[in-house]
Design a protein around this motif. Structure first.
Motif, PDB file in Angstrom:
ATOM      1  N   ARG A 213     -40.739  26.584 -19.280  1.00  0.00           N
ATOM      2  CA  ARG A 213     -41.536  27.774 -18.960  1.00  0.00           C
ATOM      3  C   ARG A 213     -42.474  27.454 -17.799  1.00  0.00           C
ATOM      4  N   ARG A 214     -42.547  28.396 -16.871  1.00  0.00           N
ATOM      5  CA  ARG A 214     -43.269  28.123 -15.618  1.00  0.00           C
ATOM      6  C   ARG A 214     -44.339  29.166 -15.346  1.00  0.00           C
ATOM      7  N   THR A 215     -45.508  28.700 -14.954  1.00  0.00           N
ATOM      8  CA  THR A 215     -46.496  29.598 -14.348  1.00  0.00           C
ATOM      9  C   THR A 215     -46.438  29.367 -12.846  1.00  0.00           C
TER      10      THR A 215
ATOM     11  N   ASP B 292     -39.194  32.301 -17.132  1.00  0.00           N
ATOM     12  CA  ASP B 292     -38.247  31.585 -17.979  1.00  0.00           C
ATOM     13  C   ASP B 292     -37.281  30.762 -17.125  1.00  0.00           C
ATOM     14  N   ALA B 293     -37.441  29.441 -17.125  1.00  0.00           N
ATOM     15  CA  ALA B 293     -36.539  28.575 -16.356  1.00  0.00           C
ATOM     16  C   ALA B 293     -35.561  27.865 -17.294  1.00  0.00           C
ATOM     17  N   GLY B 294     -35.427  28.374 -18.507  1.00  0.00           N
ATOM     18  CA  GLY B 294     -34.542  27.739 -19.480  1.00  0.00           C
ATOM     19  C   GLY B 294     -33.145  28.324 -19.481  1.00  0.00           C
TER      20      GLY B 294
ATOM     21  N   ASP C 187     -32.780  16.614 -14.862  1.00  0.00           N
ATOM     22  CA  ASP C 187     -33.961  16.166 -14.114  1.00  0.00           C
ATOM     23  C   ASP C 187     -34.289  17.212 -13.047  1.00  0.00           C
ATOM     24  N   THR C 188     -35.521  17.224 -12.583  1.00  0.00           N
ATOM     25  CA  THR C 188     -35.874  18.068 -11.448  1.00  0.00           C
ATOM     26  C   THR C 188     -36.152  17.149 -10.260  1.00  0.00           C
ATOM     27  N   GLN C 189     -35.543  17.476  -9.125  1.00  0.00           N
ATOM     28  CA  GLN C 189     -35.703  16.620  -7.946  1.00  0.00           C
ATOM     29  C   GLN C 189     -36.646  17.277  -6.946  1.00  0.00           C
TER      30      GLN C 189
ATOM     31  N   TRP D 222     -46.262  19.689 -12.127  1.00  0.00           N
ATOM     32  CA  TRP D 222     -47.017  20.632 -11.289  1.00  0.00           C
ATOM     33  C   TRP D 222     -46.700  20.287  -9.836  1.00  0.00           C
ATOM     34  N   TRP D 223     -46.147  21.268  -9.100  1.00  0.00           N
ATOM     35  CA  TRP D 223     -45.839  20.977  -7.692  1.00  0.00           C
ATOM     36  C   TRP D 223     -46.455  22.011  -6.763  1.00  0.00           C
ATOM     37  N   ASP D 224     -46.615  21.570  -5.501  1.00  0.00           N
ATOM     38  CA  ASP D 224     -47.156  22.433  -4.453  1.00  0.00           C
ATOM     39  C   ASP D 224     -45.986  22.925  -3.603  1.00  0.00           C
TER      40      ASP D 224
ATOM     41  N   GLY E 136     -28.986  29.392  -8.635  1.00  0.00           N
ATOM     42  CA  GLY E 136     -29.765  29.328  -7.392  1.00  0.00           C
ATOM     43  C   GLY E 136     -30.790  28.208  -7.430  1.00  0.00           C
ATOM     44  N   ASN E 137     -31.241  27.828  -8.615  1.00  0.00           N
ATOM     45  CA  ASN E 137     -32.235  26.757  -8.730  1.00  0.00           C
ATOM     46  C   ASN E 137     -31.662  25.389  -8.392  1.00  0.00           C
ATOM     47  N   ALA E 138     -30.334  25.301  -8.308  1.00  0.00           N
ATOM     48  CA  ALA E 138     -29.721  24.026  -7.947  1.00  0.00           C
ATOM     49  C   ALA E 138     -29.747  23.805  -6.432  1.00  0.00           C
TER      50      ALA E 138
ATOM     51  N   LYS F 262     -29.776  23.048 -25.505  1.00  0.00           N
ATOM     52  CA  LYS F 262     -30.845  23.958 -25.093  1.00  0.00           C
ATOM     53  C   LYS F 262     -31.842  23.221 -24.208  1.00  0.00           C
ATOM     54  N   ARG F 263     -32.271  23.934 -23.176  1.00  0.00           N
ATOM     55  CA  ARG F 263     -33.345  23.418 -22.313  1.00  0.00           C
ATOM     56  C   ARG F 263     -34.320  24.569 -22.151  1.00  0.00           C
ATOM     57  N   ASP F 264     -35.475  24.420 -22.770  1.00  0.00           N
ATOM     58  CA  ASP F 264     -36.459  25.506 -22.778  1.00  0.00           C
ATOM     59  C   ASP F 264     -37.615  25.092 -21.876  1.00  0.00           C
TER      60      ASP F 264
ATOM     61  N   MET G 201     -40.112  20.620  -1.531  1.00  0.00           N
ATOM     62  CA  MET G 201     -38.973  21.421  -2.000  1.00  0.00           C
ATOM     63  C   MET G 201     -38.561  20.825  -3.339  1.00  0.00           C
ATOM     64  N   HIS G 202     -37.825  21.613  -4.127  1.00  0.00           N
ATOM     65  CA  HIS G 202     -37.307  21.072  -5.384  1.00  0.00           C
ATOM     66  C   HIS G 202     -35.983  21.723  -5.730  1.00  0.00           C
ATOM     67  N   ARG G 203     -35.290  21.094  -6.675  1.00  0.00           N
ATOM     68  CA  ARG G 203     -34.046  21.689  -7.191  1.00  0.00           C
ATOM     69  C   ARG G 203     -33.782  21.203  -8.608  1.00  0.00           C
ATOM     70  N   ALA G 204     -33.049  22.033  -9.342  1.00  0.00           N
ATOM     71  CA  ALA G 204     -32.613  21.662 -10.683  1.00  0.00           C
ATOM     72  C   ALA G 204     -31.331  20.830 -10.571  1.00  0.00           C
ATOM     73  N   THR G 205     -31.083  19.992 -11.572  1.00  0.00           N
ATOM     74  CA  THR G 205     -29.832  19.212 -11.590  1.00  0.00           C
ATOM     75  C   THR G 205     -29.085  19.509 -12.903  1.00  0.00           C
TER      76      THR G 205
ATOM     77  N   TRP H 213     -31.903  23.376  -2.943  1.00  0.00           N
ATOM     78  CA  TRP H 213     -33.268  22.959  -2.585  1.00  0.00           C
ATOM     79  C   TRP H 213     -34.066  24.191  -2.203  1.00  0.00           C
ATOM     80  N   HIS H 214     -35.167  24.435  -2.905  1.00  0.00           N
ATOM     81  CA  HIS H 214     -35.928  25.661  -2.658  1.00  0.00           C
ATOM     82  C   HIS H 214     -37.432  25.446  -2.842  1.00  0.00           C
ATOM     83  N   THR H 215     -38.183  26.473  -2.465  1.00  0.00           N
ATOM     84  CA  THR H 215     -39.617  26.532  -2.755  1.00  0.00           C
ATOM     85  C   THR H 215     -39.820  27.849  -3.497  1.00  0.00           C
ATOM     86  N   ASP H 216     -40.516  27.829  -4.605  1.00  0.00           N
ATOM     87  CA  ASP H 216     -40.643  29.037  -5.427  1.00  0.00           C
ATOM     88  C   ASP H 216     -41.386  30.138  -4.673  1.00  0.00           C
ATOM     89  N   SER H 217     -40.830  31.346  -4.767  1.00  0.00           N
ATOM     90  CA  SER H 217     -41.532  32.551  -4.297  1.00  0.00           C
ATOM     91  C   SER H 217     -41.799  32.601  -2.798  1.00  0.00           C
TER      92      SER H 217
HETATM   93  C1  OGA Z   1     -38.335  26.310 -11.328  1.00  0.00           C
HETATM   94  C2  OGA Z   1     -37.219  25.391 -11.042  1.00  0.00           C
HETATM   95  C3  OGA Z   1     -36.024  23.494 -11.865  1.00  0.00           C
HETATM   96  C4  OGA Z   1     -35.649  22.931 -13.176  1.00  0.00           C
HETATM   97  O1  OGA Z   1     -38.703  26.473 -12.505  1.00  0.00           O
HETATM   98  O2  OGA Z   1     -38.867  26.869 -10.360  1.00  0.00           O
HETATM   99  O3  OGA Z   1     -36.731  25.372  -9.951  1.00  0.00           O
HETATM  100  O4  OGA Z   1     -35.242  21.747 -13.183  1.00  0.00           O
HETATM  101  N1  OGA Z   1     -36.876  24.595 -12.048  1.00  0.00           N
HETATM  102  O5  OGA Z   1     -35.747  23.640 -14.175  1.00  0.00           O
END
Ligand code: OGA
Ligand code: MN
Length: 318
Positions: free
Chosen positions: A289-291, A94-96, A148-150, A266-268, A117-119, A285-287, A273-277, A121-125
């Motif tokens: 969902r991530r696999t 749940d990334a919402g 947006d996701t960067q 879909w990212w590798d 923490g998602n804000a 609401k921002r719903d 790296m990525h981050r939430a903004t 710059w990270h790599t999942d897991s």
């Molecule tokens: C994630 C994540 C960023 C976002 O789901 O792994 O970092 O913009 N999401 O929701």
């Protein structure tokens, strides 16, 4: 930038070096035929981040499609006080910003801070010893503005490092720790992570410089990276900060906007790296969902014996 064709896919680059919007996939037909999966993986290896505008995917097909790429993680449960899942499928993370009853996660609650923490710059897991290669984030509700996701292109950032820096970092091993990034994001909230929480999620060890799925060199480093094995914390923090800042300079980054429910990104994690903004998370609401798909490449299991190697003195001293 001109679209390029990969098999049946049309790939429209969204940045000069990575990220493309892909069209030509019929997601109503999951499982997808193997030749389409092969084209998608080729696009993924080329662009690191791919965007699909109107997939029409639901939870079940989202999970099933992801499982065609490899086995998927079960949703981790270290978010804090027992938080019931909104989803029936345990593979969905749940990334919402919503609680089970559809209300917004309130500011300053532990879960709200955890999401902060998602804000970074990270790599999942990366904090897992068996790391994950892909994340597939599907929008179910998007805010009117922001959120947006960067993304950052780590392969190109690595290419551009001076040779002395490449030589310095070539053989380093990094400790990745979930609690490290949480304490950076929210020092007060996570000052007192309990031993129980620490035991539930212990650090993992991975090589810093690696070869990506396309044969290009890359770096596996971001917010969960705590220290360089064999180095002091101070020296480690200096290098890790310097490398993350290098990789996330504006020229290496691309912001992906979320337009509609049904959009998939879909990212590798091995090469980006990525981050939430921010968005009005107390209003809208921002719903999302991530696999998260396990890595099956040569670096999938990292360097689990790194702590013993350090004790034995077989890693270079600081
Ligand atoms: C994630 C994540 C960023 C976002 O789901 O792994 O970092 O913009 N999401 O929701
Ligand atoms: Mn993430």
């Amino acid at each position: 930038m001109e679209p390029i064709q990969i098999g049946s896919l049309t790939c429209k680059p969204l940045h000069p070096t990575f990220v493309a919007e892909i069209s030509g996939v019929d997601f109503s037909q999951v499982p997808l035929p193997q030749n389409v999966i092969d084209d998608l993986v080729a696009a993924q290896n080329r662009f690191a981040v791919t965007v699909y505008r109107d997939t029409g995917l639901d939870d079940a097909r989202h999970v099933k499609f992801s499982q065609q790429l490899n086995e998927c993680e079960l949703c981790p449960k270290f978010g804090g006080p027992a938080q019931p899942d909104r989803f029936s499928d345990p593979h969905l993370f749940d990334a919402g910003n919503m609680n089970l009853d559809g209300t917004l996660i309130q500011k300053d609650t532990r879960r709200w801070w955890y999401n902060k923490g998602n804000a970074l710059w990270h790599t999942d897991s990366s904090f897992n010893q068996h790391r994950s290669k892909y994340s597939l984030l599907l929008a179910h509700l998007v805010p009117q503005e922001g959120g947006d996701t960067q993304f950052a292109d780590v392969r190109t950032a690595y290419d551009d490092l001076p040779q002395e820096k490449k030589d310095e970092i070539e053989d380093l091993v990094i400790e990745h720790d979930l609690w490290w990034s949480r304490q950076i994001a929210a020092p007060e909230e996570f000052k007192s992570v309990t031993q129980h929480e620490k035991n539930a999620k212990q650090p993992a060890y991975h090589k810093l410089v690696q070869v990506g799925p396309d044969g290009r060199k890359t770096m596996f480093i971001a917010a969960h990276a705590k220290r360089v094995m064999g180095w002091s914390q101070e020296k480690s923090t200096k290098l890790i900060t310097e490398l993350i800042e290098h990789c996330t300079q504006p020229k290496y980054t691309c912001s992906v906007k979320w337009y509609h429910p049904g959009q998939l990104v879909w990212w590798d994690n091995r090469i980006s790296m990525h981050r939430a903004t921010p968005f009005s998370d107390q209003m809208e609401k921002r719903d999302m969902r991530r696999t998260t798909v396990f890595d099956d490449g040569p670096e999938a299991y990292g360097v689990p014996d790194a702590p013993q190697m350090e004790l034995g003195g077989s890693l270079p001293p600081a």
